[in-house]
Design a protein around this motif. Structure first.
Motif, mmCIF file in Angstrom:
data_model
loop_
_atom_site.group_PDB
_atom_site.id
_atom_site.type_symbol
_atom_site.label_atom_id
_atom_site.label_comp_id
_atom_site.label_asym_id
_atom_site.label_seq_id
_atom_site.Cartn_x
_atom_site.Cartn_y
_atom_site.Cartn_z
ATOM 1 N N ALA A 1 0.849 -1.187 0.000
ATOM 2 C CA ALA A 1 0.000 0.000 0.000
ATOM 3 C C ALA A 1 0.884 1.237 0.000
ATOM 4 C CB ALA A 1 -0.914 0.002 1.217
ATOM 5 N N PRO A 2 0.649 2.198 -0.905
ATOM 6 C CA PRO A 2 1.474 3.410 -0.958
ATOM 7 C C PRO A 2 1.093 4.368 0.158
ATOM 8 C CG PRO A 2 -0.306 3.579 -2.533
ATOM 9 C CD PRO A 2 -0.418 2.201 -1.922
ATOM 10 N N PRO A 3 1.874 5.426 0.370
ATOM 11 C CA PRO A 3 1.473 6.458 1.328
ATOM 12 C C PRO A 3 0.078 6.986 0.967
ATOM 13 C CG PRO A 3 3.741 6.794 0.629
ATOM 14 C CD PRO A 3 3.188 5.724 -0.250
ATOM 15 N N PRO A 4 -0.715 7.371 1.968
ATOM 16 C CA PRO A 4 -2.094 7.812 1.695
ATOM 17 C C PRO A 4 -2.195 8.927 0.660
ATOM 18 C CG PRO A 4 -1.766 7.498 4.045
ATOM 19 C CD PRO A 4 -0.416 7.344 3.414
ATOM 20 N N GLU A 5 -1.263 9.900 0.698
ATOM 21 C CA GLU A 5 -1.335 10.994 -0.266
ATOM 22 C C GLU A 5 -1.023 10.506 -1.678
ATOM 23 O OE1 GLU A 5 2.685 11.225 1.885
ATOM 24 O OE2 GLU A 5 0.578 10.773 2.346
ATOM 25 N N HIS A 6 -0.199 9.464 -1.790
ATOM 26 C CA HIS A 6 0.079 8.883 -3.094
ATOM 27 C C HIS A 6 -1.155 8.152 -3.620
ATOM 28 C CE1 HIS A 6 4.773 8.784 -3.119
ATOM 29 N NE2 HIS A 6 4.303 9.910 -2.614
ATOM 30 N N ALA A 7 -1.804 7.389 -2.739
ATOM 31 C CA ALA A 7 -3.002 6.657 -3.154
ATOM 32 C C ALA A 7 -4.068 7.616 -3.674
ATOM 33 C CB ALA A 7 -3.540 5.837 -1.982
ATOM 34 N N GLU A 8 -4.234 8.730 -2.983
ATOM 35 C CA GLU A 8 -5.234 9.712 -3.416
ATOM 36 C C GLU A 8 -4.872 10.302 -4.771
ATOM 37 O OE1 GLU A 8 -7.320 13.874 -1.837
ATOM 38 O OE2 GLU A 8 -5.754 12.887 -0.659
ATOM 39 N N ALA A 9 -3.589 10.653 -4.963
ATOM 40 C CA ALA A 9 -3.163 11.247 -6.229
ATOM 41 C C ALA A 9 -3.298 10.279 -7.397
ATOM 42 C CB ALA A 9 -1.713 11.720 -6.117
ATOM 43 N N LEU A 10 -3.160 8.988 -7.135
ATOM 44 C CA LEU A 10 -3.210 7.984 -8.188
ATOM 45 C C LEU A 10 -4.600 7.383 -8.376
ATOM 46 C CD1 LEU A 10 0.115 6.058 -7.397
ATOM 47 C CD2 LEU A 10 -0.249 7.848 -9.120
ATOM 48 N N GLY A 11 -5.539 7.799 -7.553
ATOM 49 C CA GLY A 11 -6.893 7.267 -7.674
ATOM 50 C C GLY A 11 -7.026 5.847 -7.163
ATOM 51 N N LEU A 12 -6.174 5.455 -6.209
ATOM 52 C CA LEU A 12 -6.232 4.117 -5.639
ATOM 53 C C LEU A 12 -7.077 4.114 -4.370
ATOM 54 C CD1 LEU A 12 -2.464 3.102 -5.941
ATOM 55 C CD2 LEU A 12 -4.337 2.393 -7.446
ATOM 56 N N ALA A 13 -7.774 3.024 -4.139
ATOM 57 C CA ALA A 13 -8.538 2.881 -2.904
ATOM 58 C C ALA A 13 -7.579 2.789 -1.728
ATOM 59 C CB ALA A 13 -9.413 1.635 -2.970
ATOM 60 N N PRO A 14 -7.999 3.250 -0.545
ATOM 61 C CA PRO A 14 -7.123 3.154 0.634
ATOM 62 C C PRO A 14 -6.657 1.720 0.863
ATOM 63 C CG PRO A 14 -9.035 4.528 1.101
ATOM 64 C CD PRO A 14 -9.280 3.898 -0.239
ATOM 65 N N HIS A 15 -5.380 1.580 1.180
ATOM 66 C CA HIS A 15 -4.759 0.294 1.484
ATOM 67 C C HIS A 15 -4.654 -0.639 0.279
ATOM 68 C CE1 HIS A 15 -5.262 1.697 5.551
ATOM 69 N NE2 HIS A 15 -6.582 1.643 5.454
ATOM 70 N N CYS A 16 -4.948 -0.147 -0.916
ATOM 71 C CA CYS A 16 -4.813 -0.958 -2.120
ATOM 72 C C CYS A 16 -3.331 -1.007 -2.511
ATOM 73 C CB CYS A 16 -5.635 -0.383 -3.267
ATOM 74 S SG CYS A 16 -5.481 -1.291 -4.829
ATOM 75 N N PRO A 17 -2.740 -2.186 -2.667
ATOM 76 C CA PRO A 17 -1.307 -2.262 -2.970
ATOM 77 C C PRO A 17 -0.991 -1.867 -4.406
ATOM 78 C CG PRO A 17 -2.240 -4.453 -2.996
ATOM 79 C CD PRO A 17 -3.339 -3.529 -2.513
ATOM 80 N N THR A 18 0.216 -1.409 -4.598
ATOM 81 C CA THR A 18 0.720 -1.102 -5.930
ATOM 82 C C THR A 18 2.243 -1.237 -5.903
ATOM 83 O OG1 THR A 18 0.611 0.458 -7.783
ATOM 84 C CG2 THR A 18 1.028 1.388 -5.601
ATOM 85 N N LEU A 19 2.880 -0.963 -7.013
ATOM 86 C CA LEU A 19 4.336 -1.034 -7.071
ATOM 87 C C LEU A 19 4.914 0.247 -6.472
ATOM 88 C CD1 LEU A 19 6.644 -2.886 -8.195
ATOM 89 C CD2 LEU A 19 6.663 -1.383 -10.191
ATOM 90 N N VAL A 20 5.726 0.092 -5.445
ATOM 91 C CA VAL A 20 6.345 1.234 -4.751
ATOM 92 C C VAL A 20 7.864 1.089 -4.872
ATOM 93 C CG1 VAL A 20 6.633 2.454 -2.566
ATOM 94 C CG2 VAL A 20 4.408 1.441 -3.155
ATOM 95 N N HIS A 21 8.496 2.153 -5.345
ATOM 96 C CA HIS A 21 9.949 2.165 -5.554
ATOM 97 C C HIS A 21 10.588 3.139 -4.573
ATOM 98 C CE1 HIS A 21 13.690 3.632 -7.504
ATOM 99 N NE2 HIS A 21 13.798 2.407 -7.958
ATOM 100 N N ARG A 22 11.682 2.705 -3.956
ATOM 101 C CA ARG A 22 12.415 3.555 -3.021
ATOM 102 C C ARG A 22 13.860 3.695 -3.483
ATOM 103 N NH1 ARG A 22 8.630 1.001 0.144
ATOM 104 N NH2 ARG A 22 7.470 2.385 1.546
ATOM 105 N N TYR A 23 14.346 4.921 -3.396
ATOM 106 C CA TYR A 23 15.706 5.232 -3.846
ATOM 107 C C TYR A 23 16.408 6.023 -2.755
ATOM 108 C CZ TYR A 23 19.399 7.738 -6.386
ATOM 109 O OH TYR A 23 20.590 8.270 -6.785
ATOM 110 N N GLU A 24 17.674 5.681 -2.514
ATOM 111 C CA GLU A 24 18.477 6.410 -1.530
ATOM 112 C C GLU A 24 19.878 6.599 -2.083
ATOM 113 O OE1 GLU A 24 20.152 5.987 3.075
ATOM 114 O OE2 GLU A 24 18.532 4.684 2.347
ATOM 115 N N SER A 25 20.406 7.805 -1.934
ATOM 116 C CA SER A 25 21.741 8.107 -2.429
ATOM 117 C C SER A 25 22.431 9.032 -1.447
ATOM 118 C CB SER A 25 21.659 8.767 -3.810
ATOM 119 O OG SER A 25 22.936 9.174 -4.255
#
Length: 247
Positions: A115-139
């Motif tokens: 499940a993405p962060p809540p603000e991401h879910a809202e921006a993408l039109g996903l239902a709350p707690h609906c999983p999707t592909l989440v990418h994390r990058y650190e440098s």
């Protein structure tokens, strides 16, 4: 006798480990992680990437060489898959804020199906707690300075339209390690025109800024949203640009 290649056989746990690594490496070559004719990472780097021994990597490379998918010379191993060359325009770099790794620097990228962060879910039109592909990058630099962290969530549209991204849904449940530097190129090759909107704001009480990127296609459908935090001294800034679909 007919030649058998990794993509001719379904991936199962009953297969030898080197065969499974050959199949995973072939998927990455097809995704464009290494452009046609490009040089593959060394055996040590591949062993660390897949979490196996160098001998297993050698066996996997031999499978791909036997299939004509990889060639090896004195400079190393090279991908021989046909296809268009990788585009190097800075605007295509994913995620926003990604930079070349210098010696001793930290450069980590992972994917997860969650499940993405809540603000991401809202921006993408996903239902709350609906999983999707989440990418994390650190440098971060070798001295630990200049740290950048980015979290990207992809929409259902992006996963449905872009085959290279869809493949990571299952792979995210396995190793979790992935470099998606060509994500925007994959989207354009899928016929999507990319409209980027980046908002840059200072974080209160910290010498950092947050960059929020939202990407839509030509039909105003959301494709991804990224939140990047990076050390900087800037005031708020918003800018937009559009990348046409490929070809």
């Amino acid at each position: 006798m007919a030649r058998t290649t990794p993509h001719d056989r379904p991936l199962t746990t009953a297969q030898p480990l080197y065969w499974r690594i050959a199949t995973a490496l072939l998927d990455e070559l097809r995704d464009g992680t290494v452009p046609p004719g490009g040089r593959l990472p060394g055996e040590r780097q591949l062993a660390e990437h897949f979490g196996v021994s160098r001998e297993t990597v050698r066996q996997a490379l031999e499978v791909l060489r036997h299939s004509g998918l990889v060639a090896t010379d004195r400079r190393g191993s090279h991908a021989t898959l046909s296809g268009p060359p990788v585009e190097t325009a800075a605007s295509l770099t994913f995620p926003i804020g990604a930079r070349p790794t210098s010696p001793g620097a930290v450069d980590l990228a992972t994917v997860a199906w969650e499940a993405p962060p809540p603000e991401h879910a809202e921006a993408l039109g996903l239902a709350p707690h609906c999983p999707t592909l989440v990418h994390r990058y650190e440098s971060a630099g070798a001295d630990g300075r200049g740290r950048r962290t980015a979290v990207t969530s992809f929409s259902a549209v992006a996963l449905a339209e872009v085959a290279e991204l869809a493949r990571y849904r299952d792979r995210a449940r396995d190793t979790g390690s992935a470099q998606l530097r060509r994500a925007y190129d994959w989207m354009r090759r899928a016929g999507l025109t990319l409209h980027h909107r980046d908002a840059i704001t200072r974080l209160p009480g910290a010498p950092s800024v947050r960059v929020t990127r939202r990407v839509h296609d030509q039909h105003a459908r959301p494709l991804e949203i990224t939140d990047l935090v990076v050390d900087a001294q800037q005031d708020a800034l918003v800018y937009e640009f559009t990348l046409p679909a490929a070809g």
